[in-house]
Design a protein around this motif. Structure first.
Motif, short mmCIF file in Angstrom:
data_model
loop_
_atom_site.label_atom_id
_atom_site.label_comp_id
_atom_site.label_asym_id
_atom_site.label_seq_id
_atom_site.Cartn_x
_atom_site.Cartn_y
_atom_site.Cartn_z
N GLN A 57 0.83 -1.20 0.00
CA GLN A 57 0.00 0.00 0.00
C GLN A 57 0.87 1.26 0.00
O GLN A 57 0.58 2.22 -0.70
CB GLN A 57 -0.91 -0.03 1.23
N VAL A 58 1.97 1.26 0.73
CA VAL A 58 2.89 2.40 0.78
C VAL A 58 3.50 2.64 -0.61
O VAL A 58 3.58 3.78 -1.08
CB VAL A 58 4.00 2.16 1.82
N ALA A 59 3.90 1.57 -1.29
CA ALA A 59 4.49 1.71 -2.63
C ALA A 59 3.49 2.33 -3.60
O ALA A 59 3.84 3.20 -4.40
CB ALA A 59 4.95 0.34 -3.15
N VAL A 60 2.22 1.91 -3.55
CA VAL A 60 1.21 2.47 -4.44
C VAL A 60 0.95 3.94 -4.11
O VAL A 60 0.84 4.77 -5.01
CB VAL A 60 -0.10 1.64 -4.38
N PHE A 61 0.89 4.28 -2.84
CA PHE A 61 0.69 5.68 -2.46
C PHE A 61 1.83 6.55 -2.98
O PHE A 61 1.61 7.67 -3.43
CB PHE A 61 0.54 5.83 -0.94
N GLU A 62 3.05 6.04 -2.91
CA GLU A 62 4.20 6.79 -3.44
C GLU A 62 4.08 6.99 -4.94
O GLU A 62 4.35 8.08 -5.46
CB GLU A 62 5.50 6.05 -3.12
N LEU A 63 3.65 5.97 -5.66
CA LEU A 63 3.47 6.10 -7.11
C LEU A 63 2.35 7.09 -7.44
O LEU A 63 2.47 7.88 -8.38
CB LEU A 63 3.16 4.74 -7.74
N GLU A 64 1.26 7.04 -6.69
CA GLU A 64 0.16 7.98 -6.92
C GLU A 64 0.61 9.42 -6.68
O GLU A 64 0.25 10.33 -7.42
CB GLU A 64 -1.05 7.62 -6.06
N ALA A 65 1.42 9.63 -5.65
CA ALA A 65 1.94 10.98 -5.39
C ALA A 65 2.84 11.43 -6.53
O ALA A 65 2.77 12.59 -6.97
CB ALA A 65 2.71 10.99 -4.06
N LEU A 66 3.69 10.54 -7.05
CA LEU A 66 4.55 10.88 -8.18
C LEU A 66 3.70 11.18 -9.42
O LEU A 66 4.00 12.11 -10.17
CB LEU A 66 5.53 9.73 -8.46
N ALA A 67 2.61 10.44 -9.61
CA ALA A 67 1.73 10.69 -10.76
C ALA A 67 1.09 12.07 -10.65
O ALA A 67 1.02 12.81 -11.64
CB ALA A 67 0.65 9.61 -10.85
N ARG A 68 0.62 12.45 -9.46
CA ARG A 68 0.02 13.78 -9.29
C ARG A 68 1.05 14.88 -9.55
O ARG A 68 0.76 15.88 -10.19
CB ARG A 68 -0.57 13.91 -7.88
#
Length: 182
Positions: A57-68
């Motif tokens: 879940q932490v890895a996905v949140f990091e990717l979503e932040a990078l996408a934004r």
């Protein structure tokens, strides 16, 4: 991310690689809009796994932040590349083809366009485009099609569908006549 035969790791590597490329104002596929569509699709898949919790879940949140963060860097569209192919048709990205288009894949088959999709990314985060081309004009029974994997940035040629259908009918009639006259 160790389970699922490495699929989540491959998706994570793909999203990271694509977002890193987008941050530098470049494109993986040759079409930044397509890159974003693919990132969104893979993030959705990763998001489903993140619902299970844990470090994933932490890895996905990091990717979503990078996408934004990367989305804010997106320049205005300047139009997609075009050109004329070796057979005189328009060069397009596969995802720009419509159902009634007759396309020719470089080094591959030609025929009515069926669909396009992204192949599963490999462990290094590389994913090729899969183009499905109908071959029903070549076979008597069934609506056969063939899948062709093409590299990032490669374009297909959109040909004049009426001319190609007429040419295919003529070839079919010649082949059919030769077969019956044996």
């Amino acid at each position: 991310m160790r389970g699922n035969a490495g699929r989540e790791r491959a998706r994570h590597a793909f999203v990271t690689r694509t977002l890193t490329t987008l941050c530098t104002y470049r494109s993986i596929t040759g079409d930044r809009a397509e890159d974003w569509r693919r990132v969104a699709s893979e993030l959705a898949m990763l998001g489903q796994m993140a619902a299970l919790g844990g470090i994933f879940q932490v890895a996905v949140f990091e990717l979503e932040a990078l996408a934004r963060q990367t989305a804010g860097l997106e320049p205005a569209l300047a139009g997609l590349p075009s050109g004329t192919g070796p057979q005189g048709g328009d060069l397009i990205f596969p995802w720009q083809a419509d159902e009634d288009d007759w396309i020719s894949v470089p080094g591959g088959p030609a025929g009515p366009f069926v669909s396009t999709a992204m192949a599963m990314p490999n462990q290094a985060g590389f994913a090729r485009t899969v183009v499905m081309v109908s071959q029903r004009h070549r076979y008597h029974a069934g609506s056969s099609h063939t899948d062709v994997h093409i590299e990032d940035g490669m374009r297909v040629e959109r040909l004049d569908a009426e001319v190609e259908r007429a040419r295919a009918r003529e070839q079919w009639n010649e082949d059919h006549s030769a077969w019956h006259n044996r």
